[in-house]
Design an enzyme around this catalytic site. Structure first.
Site, mmCIF file in Angstrom:
data_model
loop_
_atom_site.group_PDB
_atom_site.id
_atom_site.type_symbol
_atom_site.label_atom_id
_atom_site.label_comp_id
_atom_site.label_asym_id
_atom_site.label_seq_id
_atom_site.Cartn_x
_atom_site.Cartn_y
_atom_site.Cartn_z
ATOM 1 N N HIS A 196 0.811 -1.227 0.000
ATOM 2 C CA HIS A 196 0.000 0.000 0.000
ATOM 3 C C HIS A 196 0.844 1.277 0.000
ATOM 4 C CE1 HIS A 196 -3.420 -2.482 0.192
ATOM 5 N NE2 HIS A 196 -3.588 -2.551 1.496
ATOM 6 N N HIS A 206 -9.806 2.071 1.234
ATOM 7 C CA HIS A 206 -9.661 0.864 2.046
ATOM 8 C C HIS A 206 -10.668 0.839 3.203
ATOM 9 C CE1 HIS A 206 -7.695 -2.602 3.803
ATOM 10 N NE2 HIS A 206 -6.713 -2.564 2.909
ATOM 11 N N GLU A 213 -11.800 -3.480 -2.344
ATOM 12 C CA GLU A 213 -10.903 -2.426 -2.815
ATOM 13 C C GLU A 213 -10.837 -2.452 -4.343
ATOM 14 O OE1 GLU A 213 -7.163 -3.163 -0.578
ATOM 15 O OE2 GLU A 213 -8.470 -4.497 0.567
#
Length: 346
Positions: free
Chosen positions: A106, A177, A311
């Protein structure tokens, strides 16, 4: 009419942390911080007309600095895992932050979720966040000019749009998220939630949760949600990929359609239904497998399968897989992505 209220809730590195609360005339509220563009609260009504918070988040700011597993945040520069925390682009090598084993997850330790964004209220009461991600932030090349727009509509739909331009070739793959629990009661897990996905293929994972590079058929697997079924039906299966995911889902599924009710989650007791439509090629479905009892959210100790994430994004680790759709962004291009979250009740 959608209204936006603002409040300074904390300070961080000499900057104000500002909370924005969007409200429509139905009673839906979406609260967002300028830190990480984090959705901290999102209310939706049940079949009795009661609005309850259906996302995981903290009541105070401080836990977001040290405890949050990306609750409600905008993820970037690249969502998901990048193998070996490095990549080559146009003949140059770039080293990233290895923040999950030998991988980058991420965007690294200080990704977009850990940055203060500039928030403004745009036309039609849109909430607009902007920031500049400098060259080599997190190791990624190119200065990236970013914009994220949150738009709450009167029909209980939230739209999120992403834009980005760069001054040199880079890679971009952004998402939100949020962790959803449609019960509105965090003491209840999401295993009885029902999911339907227009996805006939998925990306199998290696033991380090990096895609193998294969596009596999969902036929005969725990990943076949083309017809509605409970999360438990897959979580409790003996599918090897479920074991790799931590006894649950943590996998990208390839969407067969866009902006046509391609992702639908239903919670039978509350009657809440969340329909997600997007222009993205995949959705990473995570069933909260790593949520151990190490913190408290709204009075409830976290537990496995406390919430689920959907996501919407491009394929993870695409920079290492030439057969995957490219996440490359050139200076002549604009990165654009859009996802729509539609709430209804039965």
């Amino acid at each position: 009419m959608n209204l936006i209220e603002t409040q300074t809730v904390a300070g961080h590195n000499g900057e104000e942390v500002i909370q924005y609360t969007m409200k429509n005339s139905n009673g839906m509220e979406v609260t967002v911080l300028n830190y990480g563009c984090i959705i901290t609260k999102w209310t939706a009504q049940n079949r009795n007309g009661v609005y309850e918070n259906i996302v995981l988040g903290f009541d105070e700011f401080e836990p977001y600095l040290t405890k949050s597993p990306y609750f409600g945040a905008v993820i970037g520069r690249v969502a998901g895992r990048i193998d070996r925390a490095a990549f080559e682009l146009n003949g140059k090598s770039y080293d990233l932050e290895a923040n999950e084993g030998e991988s980058t997850l991420h965007g690294g330790e200080q990704g977009f979720d850990k940055r203060i964004w500039k928030g403004t209220i745009g036309e039609n009461q849109e909430l607009v966040f902007t920031r500049t991600s400098p060259h080599l932030e997190g190791g990624f090349p190119g200065t990236l000019e970013l914009k994220v727009i949150y738009r709450l509509l009167e029909d209980d739909t939230l739209e999120i749009e992403y834009e980005g331009t760069t001054d040199q070739t880079t890679i971009v793959n952004m998402t939100n998220h949020s962790y959803f629990n449609l019960n509105g009661d965090l003491s209840k897990s999401v295993v009885d939630h029902e999911l339907q996905l227009k996805a006939s293929r998925y990306l199998p994972l290696k033991d380090n949760l990096i895609p193998t590079g294969e596009l596999a058929s969902v036929e005969g697997t725990a990943f076949d949600f083309r017809s509605k079924k409970t999360l438990a039906s897959g979580i409790n299966s003996d599918d090897k990929q479920i074991k790799i995911g931590g006894n649950g889902f943590d996998h990208p599924l390839v969407l067969d359609e866009n902006f046509n009710q391609e992702i639908v989650v239903n919670e039978p007791v509350s009657g809440r239904t969340l329909t997600i439509e997007t222009d993205q090629k995949a959705v990473v479905f995570y069933s909260g497998n790593q949520m151990d009892a190490d913190m408290t959210v709204r009075g409830c100790e976290t537990q496995k399968h406390m919430a689920l994430c959907l996501e919407t994004q491009n394929f993870p680790n695409a920079v290492h897989e030439p057969s995957f759709p490219s996440t490359k962004l050139e200076p002549s291009e604009t990165y654009r992505a859009k996802t729509r979250y539609i709430w209804t009740v039965k």
